[in-house]
Write an enzyme that holds these catalytic residues in place. Structure first.
Site, PDB file in Angstrom:
ATOM      1  N   HIS A 297       8.607  11.408   5.149  1.00  0.00           N
ATOM      2  CA  HIS A 297       9.005  11.760   3.785  1.00  0.00           C
ATOM      3  C   HIS A 297      10.476  12.138   3.683  1.00  0.00           C
ATOM      4  O   HIS A 297      11.041  12.178   2.586  1.00  0.00           O
ATOM      5  CB  HIS A 297       8.125  12.916   3.285  1.00  0.00           C
ATOM      6  CG  HIS A 297       7.925  12.950   1.804  1.00  0.00           C
ATOM      7  ND1 HIS A 297       8.833  12.432   0.907  1.00  0.00           N
ATOM      8  CD2 HIS A 297       6.918  13.457   1.043  1.00  0.00           C
ATOM      9  CE1 HIS A 297       8.390  12.626  -0.328  1.00  0.00           C
ATOM     10  NE2 HIS A 297       7.228  13.229  -0.270  1.00  0.00           N
TER      11      HIS A 297
ATOM     12  N   ASP B  51      -1.042  -7.518  -1.676  1.00  0.00           N
ATOM     13  CA  ASP B  51      -1.923  -8.568  -1.154  1.00  0.00           C
ATOM     14  C   ASP B  51      -1.234  -9.199   0.049  1.00  0.00           C
ATOM     15  O   ASP B  51      -0.195  -9.853  -0.085  1.00  0.00           O
ATOM     16  CB  ASP B  51      -2.190  -9.601  -2.242  1.00  0.00           C
ATOM     17  CG  ASP B  51      -3.086 -10.742  -1.784  1.00  0.00           C
ATOM     18  OD1 ASP B  51      -3.450 -10.783  -0.590  1.00  0.00           O
ATOM     19  OD2 ASP B  51      -3.408 -11.600  -2.623  1.00  0.00           O
TER      20      ASP B  51
END
Length: 462
Positions: free
Chosen positions: A173, A392
């Site tokens: 992060h 995808d």
């Protein structure tokens, strides 16, 4: 249904490196440095077994390795490690530290695991809490971002299920926020669909860090001499975690209600839902009327700066901005009153407010820790605008998104886009057990919640 403690079998671990690149040092901004003591981002995607008959799990692993290597060309900081230098005075005394990313293509990690007996439907559990075994889909549990000195800044775990698989990422992060995380995930999927070639991306990340004085070459000195002065490793809090689905129609009705009640037309869907959750969770907790409570909303800085940052800025560029009132005031008024309060807070997050906050941080740096969170408040994280279901990799649309243990505590809400699109959303809510029971019985909240999308469990996941 899988047992509460299913067996996870490690298959292999791969070090994935980009093709050779020049060694590069990336400086960290104030927003990045503030994150060094919080946890890695842990988000992932569930896929049902839509694999083509000739595509084996070995094919999946190979495609992920090849495409990840190519993706790291574009996201080169993720292939590096954190690096700390000491600042010293004329007498040789340590006066502070500088933390940056040293990238010499050290690489990311790809881990292949098999979860014996777990199905896609077990993971979804649409009418119950998120199963505890989901936490095992993510590597580096409890790792704080500072650990990126010795462990990769990115680790991915591919977990085989009986009828599908889960792809979980652990993303430092201090390198980037949720926008950066999903930018990377979508780029990786795009490259995988293209056969793993490091071609031009539809969205290329912008790596130049933003600094308030405009000097990108000068590192920021932190006023610490030892890691234990700012690193906190905390026990996991006790909470229940559930996914609640909100249909596009239900959200539209809630938004219309909030705007009507406060006599406005500019209350957004996200502000309406945040206000509803603030009221309902506060009511479920049963705090005294005089108690101060806040609704913290993760707000983007990119578009609010003047001039604005690129929407493809790769790094941290967020603040958790708070709307505040007392419990009594919040519950005595209607949804529209709370929504106006949240709306005004978001509207006040301007270029000047951001620059003022950055200047204050530079004068007295603060390193965030999870235990700084106010237990009387709620925290709205992530965004339904992130393109979760566009990831995808060439074997079909994900079934669902889930997260690990990182940054979870009582009152944390994570927003995801709903799988059916159209403005629908999924809410991942974490609450202490008695508060979750009360929320599940809250009529105002449950009247907005839509039934689980059973059709995707019964058709697409079999």
């Amino acid at each position: 249904m899988a047992s509460s403690s299913p067996f996870f079998r490690h298959v292999s671990t791969y070090k994935v490196k980009p093709p050779p690149q020049p060694r590069t040092r990336f400086q960290l901004s104030t927003w990045d440095l503030a994150m060094v003591s919080v946890y890695y981002i842990q988000k992932g995607l569930l896929f049902s077994n839509h694999l083509q008959p000739h595509l084996t799990i070995a094919d999946v692993v190979e495609r992920l390795k090849t495409s990840l290597s190519a993706t790291l060309v574009h996201f080169y900081p993720l292939a590096g490690r954190l690096f700390t230098e000491e600042a010293r005075d004329e007498q040789g005394n340590v006066t502070g530290i500088y933390i940056s990313i040293d990238c010499d293509g050290q690489g990311a990690e790809l881990i292949h695991v098999v979860a014996e007996g777990i199905t896609v439907a077990d993971v979804l559990s649409p009418s119950t809490d998120v199963p505890p075994f989901v936490n095992s889909f993510f590597p580096y549990d409890k790792a704080v971002n500072y650990d990126g000195h010795v462990i990769p800044l990115l680790a991915v775990q591919l977990t085989e299920l009986s009828d599908g698989f889960f792809l979980g990422c652990c993303f430092n992060h201090a390198v980037g926020d949720g926008t950066s995380y999903w930018m990377f995930f979508n780029a990786w999927a795009e490259i995988a669909r293209a056969g793993g070639v490091a071609a031009e991306l539809s969205r290329s990340p912008v790596h130049d860090r933003w600094f308030i004085d405009g000097d990108k070459e000068s590192p920021i000195k932190l006023p610490f001499t030892r890691p234990d002065e700012f690193i906190a490793r905390l026990p996991l809090p006790l909470y229940r975690e559930r996914i609640f689905h909100l249909s596009a129609g239900s959200i539209a009705q809630l938004k219309a209600r909030a705007n009507q009640e406060c006599g406005m037309t500019s209350i957004s869907s996200l502000q309406s839902i945040s206000s509803l959750l603030w009221r309902c969770i506060t009511r479920a907790r049963g705090f005294p009327p005089e108690q101060i409570t806040r609704c913290r909303v993760a707000a983007q800085n990119r578009s609010r700066l003047n001039p604005p940052l690129s929407p493809d800025y790769f790094g941290n560029a967020i603040y958790a901005i708070p709307a505040a009132t007392t419990v009594g005031e919040l519950l005595a008024h209607d949804l529209g009153w709370a929504a106006r309060l949240v709306h005004e807070t978001v509207g006040g997050h301007t270029d000047s407010a951001i620059r003022k906050a950055v200047a204050a941080w530079m004068a007295a740096p603060v390193i965030y820790r999870v235990d700084m969170f106010d237990p009387f408040s709620v925290m709205m994280g992530s965004s339904p605008r992130f393109d979760v279901y566009g990831c995808d990799f060439g074997w079909g649309k994900p079934v669902a998104a889930r997260s690990g243990t990182a940054h979870k505590f009582d009152g944390k809400v994570t927003f995801y886009a709903g799988r059916e699109g159209g403005g629908s959303m999924d809410l991942e809510i974490c609450l202490e057990p008695p508060f979750m029971r009360a929320l599940e019985e809250d009529e105002e909240f449950m009247s907005v919640v839509s039934p689980p999308l059973e059709k995707w469990i019964t058709s697409e996941t079999r």
